[in-house]
Write an enzyme that holds these catalytic residues in place. Structure first.
Site, PDB file in Angstrom:
ATOM      1  N   GLY A  91     -35.501 -25.917 -39.670  1.00 32.53           N
ATOM      2  CA  GLY A  91     -34.621 -24.719 -39.428  1.00 32.53           C
ATOM      3  C   GLY A  91     -34.429 -23.946 -40.694  1.00 32.53           C
ATOM      4  O   GLY A  91     -34.740 -24.587 -41.966  1.00 32.53           O
ATOM      5  N   CYS A 130     -38.401 -31.824 -41.522  1.00 34.50           N
ATOM      6  CA  CYS A 130     -37.887 -30.760 -42.481  1.00 34.50           C
ATOM      7  C   CYS A 130     -36.721 -30.731 -42.567  1.00 34.50           C
ATOM      8  O   CYS A 130     -35.859 -31.869 -42.937  1.00 34.50           O
ATOM      9  CB  CYS A 130     -38.606 -29.549 -42.437  1.00 34.50           C
ATOM     10  SG  CYS A 130     -38.565 -28.323 -43.502  1.00 34.50           S
ATOM     11  N   TYR A 131     -35.855 -29.508 -41.926  1.00 41.33           N
ATOM     12  CA  TYR A 131     -34.227 -29.588 -41.976  1.00 41.33           C
ATOM     13  C   TYR A 131     -33.860 -30.903 -41.404  1.00 41.33           C
ATOM     14  O   TYR A 131     -32.742 -31.503 -41.665  1.00 41.33           O
ATOM     15  CB  TYR A 131     -33.940 -28.324 -41.371  1.00 41.33           C
ATOM     16  CG  TYR A 131     -32.640 -28.021 -41.059  1.00 41.33           C
ATOM     17  CD1 TYR A 131     -31.952 -27.411 -41.928  1.00 41.33           C
ATOM     18  CD2 TYR A 131     -31.759 -28.541 -40.049  1.00 41.33           C
ATOM     19  CE1 TYR A 131     -30.339 -27.384 -42.225  1.00 41.33           C
ATOM     20  CE2 TYR A 131     -30.303 -28.454 -40.104  1.00 41.33           C
ATOM     21  CZ  TYR A 131     -29.651 -27.707 -40.979  1.00 41.33           C
ATOM     22  OH  TYR A 131     -28.535 -27.584 -40.956  1.00 41.33           O
ATOM     23  N   HIS A 160     -44.651 -30.283 -42.278  1.00 38.64           N
ATOM     24  CA  HIS A 160     -44.776 -30.043 -40.802  1.00 38.64           C
ATOM     25  C   HIS A 160     -45.971 -30.520 -40.181  1.00 38.64           C
ATOM     26  O   HIS A 160     -47.024 -30.185 -40.491  1.00 38.64           O
ATOM     27  CB  HIS A 160     -44.721 -28.447 -40.611  1.00 38.64           C
ATOM     28  CG  HIS A 160     -43.178 -27.802 -40.961  1.00 38.64           C
ATOM     29  ND1 HIS A 160     -42.293 -27.710 -40.089  1.00 38.64           N
ATOM     30  CD2 HIS A 160     -42.722 -27.408 -41.947  1.00 38.64           C
ATOM     31  CE1 HIS A 160     -41.273 -27.211 -40.597  1.00 38.64           C
ATOM     32  NE2 HIS A 160     -41.680 -26.883 -41.730  1.00 38.64           N
ATOM     33  N   GLU A 177     -46.675 -30.341 -37.193  1.00 35.09           N
ATOM     34  CA  GLU A 177     -47.076 -29.600 -36.006  1.00 35.09           C
ATOM     35  C   GLU A 177     -48.124 -28.435 -36.275  1.00 35.09           C
ATOM     36  O   GLU A 177     -48.585 -27.782 -35.498  1.00 35.09           O
ATOM     37  CB  GLU A 177     -45.813 -28.921 -35.162  1.00 35.09           C
ATOM     38  CG  GLU A 177     -45.038 -27.899 -35.988  1.00 35.09           C
ATOM     39  CD  GLU A 177     -44.175 -28.386 -36.995  1.00 35.09           C
ATOM     40  OE1 GLU A 177     -44.355 -29.738 -37.351  1.00 35.09           O
ATOM     41  OE2 GLU A 177     -43.126 -27.752 -37.500  1.00 35.09           O
ATOM     42  N   ASP A 182     -50.116 -16.201 -14.432  1.00 38.47           N
ATOM     43  CA  ASP A 182     -48.856 -17.148 -14.272  1.00 38.47           C
ATOM     44  C   ASP A 182     -48.467 -17.089 -12.868  1.00 38.47           C
ATOM     45  O   ASP A 182     -48.364 -18.049 -12.127  1.00 38.47           O
ATOM     46  CB  ASP A 182     -47.706 -16.466 -14.990  1.00 38.47           C
ATOM     47  CG  ASP A 182     -47.944 -16.650 -16.587  1.00 38.47           C
ATOM     48  OD1 ASP A 182     -48.782 -17.366 -16.894  1.00 38.47           O
ATOM     49  OD2 ASP A 182     -47.245 -16.091 -17.200  1.00 38.47           O
ATOM     50  N   LYS A 237     -47.949 -21.736 -21.876  1.00 36.19           N
ATOM     51  CA  LYS A 237     -49.038 -20.866 -21.203  1.00 36.19           C
ATOM     52  C   LYS A 237     -50.440 -21.632 -21.162  1.00 36.19           C
ATOM     53  O   LYS A 237     -51.228 -21.680 -20.226  1.00 36.19           O
ATOM     54  CB  LYS A 237     -49.065 -19.736 -21.992  1.00 36.19           C
ATOM     55  CG  LYS A 237     -50.118 -18.601 -21.575  1.00 36.19           C
ATOM     56  CD  LYS A 237     -49.435 -17.632 -20.880  1.00 36.19           C
ATOM     57  CE  LYS A 237     -50.357 -16.683 -20.301  1.00 36.19           C
ATOM     58  NZ  LYS A 237     -49.761 -15.672 -19.442  1.00 36.19           N
TER      59      LYS A 237
END
Ligand code: XMP
Length: 536
Positions: A78, A105-106, A192, A194, A250, A390
Site C-alpha cells: 500500500g 510489503c506494507y 513484491h 507478484e 467479453d 481478462k
C-alpha cells in the site's frame, strides 16, 4: 511509504461479492487490499499458480472474512507509511482467524507493527531491483537460492521481527526482508513476489499456497466453465435471456457460456452501428449464427447512427449520441423478442473491483456509459465473468472453441471508429477512409506477428485537417492518418509502441497507395499519461 499510490477500493460498504460456489469458497485465498498498485496482480498470480483468489478491501468485516472460510490470507502492499495518520490499519483479529497469512510489503510492516516488532522509516528508501540474501530459508523460502534478486518499493523498513518470528532474509536496505512464525502461520516478505522482476516470486507464492495453506492447486480459468454453466442454469431456470454482442471477447465469451447453459433460451442481439472495423459485423454473424448456432438478431443500424452523428464534433456529445441510440435500438429489439427476464453482461472482475474504487474519481471520459445499458432496465443480470480477469476470459474463450482471432481481439471502444474521427463530423466517407487505413495497419501488424504484443493498434483520422502532397504528377490535397499503437497492462497507463521502422514504412506506403483520399501518415508517440490512448 511502501508503494506507489492507487486508491483503496471502498467496495466493502456495498457488500462483498458472493463467492462463486461453496466448493470454491472452501479453496480460496483472500487478498486484502491496502491500496497497493500491484494488489490485483497478486490475485492474478495466485490464480496462475492454481488457487482461486479474490481481492477484498482491507477493512472487510471480520464476519464476512470468516464466512468465506478462506484457506489463506494475503495482505497487499500500500502507498501509506504505517505511521501515517489515517494509514489503513491491520486488525489484530485478522491474524487470529487461524488462517495462514502472508504480508507483502506494507502488509508485512503492518503485521510486524501489530505484533510488537520494530518498523521504522529508513533514511534511504529501497525502490526497484534489490538483492535478497537468505540466511535461514525456513518454510517459506525452502529450496530457493541463497541469493536472489527481488523488487522493492518501500521506505518504512522492518528492523526487528516480533517475538516468536524468525528473520529469514535481508536485502541491501532491509535488515529483515522476510520472516515467519510457523506456529501461528504468519509470514511476511518486504519485496513484491507478484512482479516479474522478482524471478522467484511465483515460487514463493506457490510455497505459501501449497506448503503452508495446503491448497490443492487445481484451479484454472477453464475449470470454471462447468461451474459457471451450472450457475447460469440455476439462475435462469426456463426463463428467456438476451445478450448484447459487441464483437469483443467479453460479451462473446459471456454469450457462449450462457448458450452452453440454456441453449436457445438465449437470443443474442448484435447492433451494427456502422462504426465497426472492416468486415467486423460479418465476422460476428459468421461466428455466432453460422459457427456456434446461437440465435442471433443482427441489426443494421448504420443509417440511424450516422443520422444522429451528423454535425456532432464534441467527443462527449458523440459518446452520448451513440450511447442513447444504442439503448433505443436495443430496447426496440428486446421488445420484439417478447418476455425476456435476463440480460447477459460481460462484466469482468476488474470492473467489479474498480466500480468499488472509483467513487469521486474525476470523469476523464465517460467510457462506461457508452455501449452500456441503463441501470433501470428491467432485467436481472447474468454475469458469468464476474470473477475472471481478462486473460482468464481469453482462456475460457479458447476452451469454448472460439477462434484465435476473437479470443485475442484487442480492446475496441463501444463508440467504435466514431471517436477516432476527430475535429470534424463523422460521416460515411470518412468512416470508409478510416476503415481502409485501419485494415492496412492491422494486416501489417498481424503479418509482423506483433498483434498480441500490442494492447491496441489503430488509426485516427483528424478529419478537419488536409495535407498537400504530390502523387503522380499532380498536387494532392488529402487526409492525414495517424497511427496509434500502445503497450499497456490495463489501459490505465500506456506507452507508445516502438514499431519497427520497416513495418511503419510498409504501412505508410500501402496507405497512401491503396487509399486515394490519404496522402500523409504520421505516428503518435505520446504515452499515457499525459495523453490518453484514444484521441478523444
Ligand atoms: P483512454 O483513451 O481513456 O482509453 O486512454 C482507455 C481504454 O478505454 C477505451 N475507451 C473506450 N471504451 N467506450 C469504451 O467502451 C468509450 O467511450 C471509450 N473511450 C476509450 C480505449 O480504447 C482504451 O482501451
Amino acid at each position: 511509504m511502501s508503494d506507489l499510490a492507487t486508491p483503496v477500493p471502498t467496495a466493502a460498504a456495498e457488500g462483498v461479492p458472493e463467492p462463486p460456489t461453496q466448493e470454491t469458497a472452501r479453496d480460496e485465498v483472500l487478498v486484502l487490499d491496502f491500496g497497493g498498485q500491484y494488489s490485483q496482480l497478486i490475485a492474478r498470480r495466485v490464480r496462475e499458480c492454481g488457487a482461486f483468489a479474490e481481492l477484498l478491501p482491507h477493512d472487510t468485516p471480520l464476519d464476512d472474512l470468516q464466512a468465506r472460510s478462506p484457506r489463506g490470507l494475503i495482505l497487499s502492499g500500500g502507498p501509506a507509511s504505517v505511521y501515517e495518520e489515517g494509514a489503513p490499519s491491520l486488525r489484530a483479529e485478522v491474524l487470529e482467524l487461524g488462517v495462514p497469512v502472508l504480508g507483502i510489503c506494507y502488509g508485512m510492516q503492518a503485521m510486524v507493527l501489530e505484533l510488537g516488532g520494530r518498523v521504522e522509516s529508513a533514511p534511504v528508501g529501497e525502490f526497484g531491483r534489490s538483492s535478497l540474501k537468505v540466511r535461514e530459508p525456513g518454510r517459506l523460502l525452502a529450496g530457493l537460492p541463497d541469493e536472489q534478486s527481488c523488487w522493492m518499493s518501500h521506505r518504512d523498513t522492518v528492523f526487528e521481527p516480533p517475538p516468536g518470528f524468525t528473520a529469514l532474509a535481508s536485502s541491501d536496505q532491509s535488515p529483515v526482508a522476510a520472516l515467519e512464525d510457523n506456529e501461528r502461520g504468519l509470514y511476511g516478505i518486504q519485496f513484491h513476489p507478484e512482479v516479474v522482476h522478482t524471478p522467484y516470486g511465483t515460487q514463493i507464492l506457490d510455497r505459501f499456497l501449497r506448503e503452508v495453506c495446503g491448497l490443492p492447486m487445481d484451479w484454472s480459468a477453464a475449470s470454471v466453465v462447468e461451474e459457471q454453466i451450472a450457475r447460469i442454469r440455476e439462475q435462469v431456470g426456463d426463463g428467456q435471456v438476451i445478450c448484447g454482442l459487441s464483437g469483443g471477447v467479453d460479451s462473446s465469451v459471456a454469450a457462449l457460456l450462457t448458450h452452453r447453459a440454456v441453449g436457445d433460451q438465449l437470443t443474442c442481439v448484435f447492433i451494427d452501428h456502422g462504426l465497426m472495423r472492416l468486415n467486423e459485423g460479418e465476422q460476428v454473424v459468421a461466428a455466432f449464427r453460422d459457427h456456434f448456432e446461437v440465435p442471433l438478431v443482427a441489426v443494421d443500424a448504420e443509417e440511424r447512427f450516422l443520422a444522429r452523428l451528423a454535425g456532432v464534433t464534441d467527443p462527449e456529445a458523440k459518446r452520448k449520441a451513440i450511447g442513447s441510440e444504442f439503448i433505443r435500438c436495443f430496447e426496440e429489439e428486446a421488445a420484439k423478442l417478447g418476455s425476456l427476464k435476463y440480460l447477459v453482461q460481460g462484466t469482468l472482475y476488474s470492473d467489479v473491483i474498480e466500480s468499488g474504487g472509483s467513487a469521486g474519481a474525476a470523469t476523464i471520459k465517460s467510457h462506461h456509459n457508452v455501449g452500456g445499458l441503463p441501470e433501470d432496465l428491467e432485467f436481472e443480470l447474468v454475469e458469468p465473468l464476474r470473477w475472471l480477469f481478462k486473460d482468464e476470459v481469453r482462456q475460457v474463450g479458447a476452451e469454448l472453441g472460439m477462434s484465435e482471432r476473437l479470443v485475442w481481439r484487442q480492446p475496441f471502444p463501444g463508440p467504435g471508429l466514431a471517436i477516432r474521427i476527430v475535429g470534424d463530423e463523422v460521416n460515411r466517407e470518412r468512416l470508409d477512409v478510416l476503415r481502409a487505413a485501419d485494415f492496412v495497419l492491422q494486416d501489417e501488424v498481424r503479418k509482423a506477428g506483433l498483434y498480441r504484443e500490442l494492447w491496441q493498434s489503430f488509426c485516427v483520422l483528424p478529419a478537419g485537417v488536409r495535407a498537400v502532397g504530390v502523387q503522380g504528377d499532380g498536387r494532392s490535397y488529402g487526409y492525414v492518418v495517424a497511427i496509434r499503437a500502445v503497450t499497456s497492462d490495463d489501459a490505465m497507463t500506456a506507452d507508445w509502441a516502438r514499431l519497427p521502422y520497416d513495418l511503419l514504412d510498409r504501412v505508410a506506403s500501402r496507405m497512401v497507395n491503396e487509399i486515394p483520399q490519404v496522402n500523409r501518415v504520421v505516428l503518435d508517440i505520446t504515452s499515457k499519461p499525459p495523453g490518453t490512448i484514444e484521441w478523444e
